[in-house]
Design an enzyme around this catalytic site. Sequence first.
Site, PDB file in Angstrom:
ATOM      1  N   ASP A  55       6.477 -10.932  -9.859  1.00  0.00           N
ATOM      2  CA  ASP A  55       5.649 -12.052  -9.156  1.00  0.00           C
ATOM      3  C   ASP A  55       4.318 -11.762  -9.446  1.00  0.00           C
ATOM      4  O   ASP A  55       3.411 -12.946  -9.384  1.00  0.00           O
ATOM      5  CB  ASP A  55       5.608 -11.626  -7.473  1.00  0.00           C
ATOM      6  CG  ASP A  55       6.996 -12.225  -6.935  1.00  0.00           C
ATOM      7  OD1 ASP A  55       7.764 -12.952  -7.618  1.00  0.00           O
ATOM      8  OD2 ASP A  55       7.450 -11.985  -5.794  1.00  0.00           O
ATOM      9  N   GLY A  56       3.554 -10.915  -9.893  1.00  0.00           N
ATOM     10  CA  GLY A  56       2.272 -10.903 -10.107  1.00  0.00           C
ATOM     11  C   GLY A  56       2.010 -11.624 -11.473  1.00  0.00           C
ATOM     12  O   GLY A  56       1.065 -12.390 -11.452  1.00  0.00           O
ATOM     13  N   ASN A 120      -1.032 -16.703  -3.142  1.00  0.00           N
ATOM     14  CA  ASN A 120      -0.295 -15.784  -2.242  1.00  0.00           C
ATOM     15  C   ASN A 120      -1.297 -15.546  -0.873  1.00  0.00           C
ATOM     16  O   ASN A 120      -1.121 -16.173   0.105  1.00  0.00           O
ATOM     17  CB  ASN A 120      -0.060 -14.427  -2.539  1.00  0.00           C
ATOM     18  CG  ASN A 120       1.569 -14.551  -2.959  1.00  0.00           C
ATOM     19  OD1 ASN A 120       2.315 -15.520  -2.658  1.00  0.00           O
ATOM     20  ND2 ASN A 120       2.035 -13.489  -3.391  1.00  0.00           N
ATOM     21  N   ARG A 131     -11.511   3.768   6.452  1.00  0.00           N
ATOM     22  CA  ARG A 131     -11.850   3.647   7.828  1.00  0.00           C
ATOM     23  C   ARG A 131     -11.621   2.459   8.413  1.00  0.00           C
ATOM     24  O   ARG A 131     -11.402   1.487   7.269  1.00  0.00           O
ATOM     25  CB  ARG A 131     -13.444   3.908   7.813  1.00  0.00           C
ATOM     26  CG  ARG A 131     -14.083   5.098   7.790  1.00  0.00           C
ATOM     27  CD  ARG A 131     -15.658   5.246   7.822  1.00  0.00           C
ATOM     28  NE  ARG A 131     -15.943   4.658   9.054  1.00  0.00           N
ATOM     29  CZ  ARG A 131     -17.302   4.380   9.268  1.00  0.00           C
ATOM     30  NH1 ARG A 131     -18.345   4.635   8.228  1.00  0.00           N
ATOM     31  NH2 ARG A 131     -17.741   3.711  10.511  1.00  0.00           N
TER      32      ARG A 131
END
Length: 264
Positions: A55-56, A120, A131
């Site tokens: 897909d990339g 996408n 964090r």
Amino acid sequence: MKKTYAICYNQTMDNSVDVMERLKALLTSKGVEFSLLDIDSLQSGFDFVFVIGGDGTILKAARFYSKYGCPIFGINLGRLGFLSQTSLENLSTSVEHILNSEYIVEKRMMLRANNNVALNDFVIKGDLSTRTSRFALAINDKFVCEYLADGIIISTPTGSTAYNMAAGGPVLAPDVDAIAIAPICPHTFSARPIVVSADDEIKILPLHNNTYTVSADGQIVFSISSELVIKKAEYLANLALLEDNDFYSVLRNKLHWGISPAKM
């Protein structure tokens, strides 16, 4: 008028060269002329492009060829390949359909932010991955809410089955003209994904002078310290689909959608 074809492949992926050689042999046997392209050296000037990879690879090719209106056809290398249309086992039959023009071109919405486009999604996270961060969301210049979360995903219908779905966001059919907004691991049960019109302007507003990291399709990464404006892109991705393609069968076959665990 004679069509011009290209084969685009990703040399870094396992089996990519083998599949490319198989496709070359098929096209050559049918007297079809073509150009060979590496995914990192794309060129324009074609009527149709076969894309070999995951897909990339397909996402990168789709973004590049969108501004030329050129359809691309994804060939899977054995992974999930949600955007791909065929596998090595069905390659010969699929090529026959393509050369006989037995396919449709589905136009898929893309998003734009800071001169980058995504088929996408855009994913926004704090600059410190260890964090959580605070994000403020505005739609059409109207404040919506603040999120305390690991990040926010802004996705197209095409991307709704990717990171958005993994984060608990809604699955959108490809022809729905909408954008999904999903927080990643929000620190409150009241934070929920929302769906807005594709014509809306979405703004992510940094809080407390924070810097944020943004990724487009998980491939293009940049930092922001001011507001991020996300809109529908002016170009559409052009995905060539075989005529028997059905979005819901793809959900069932590739994601085992609605199938009892005993049958998987």
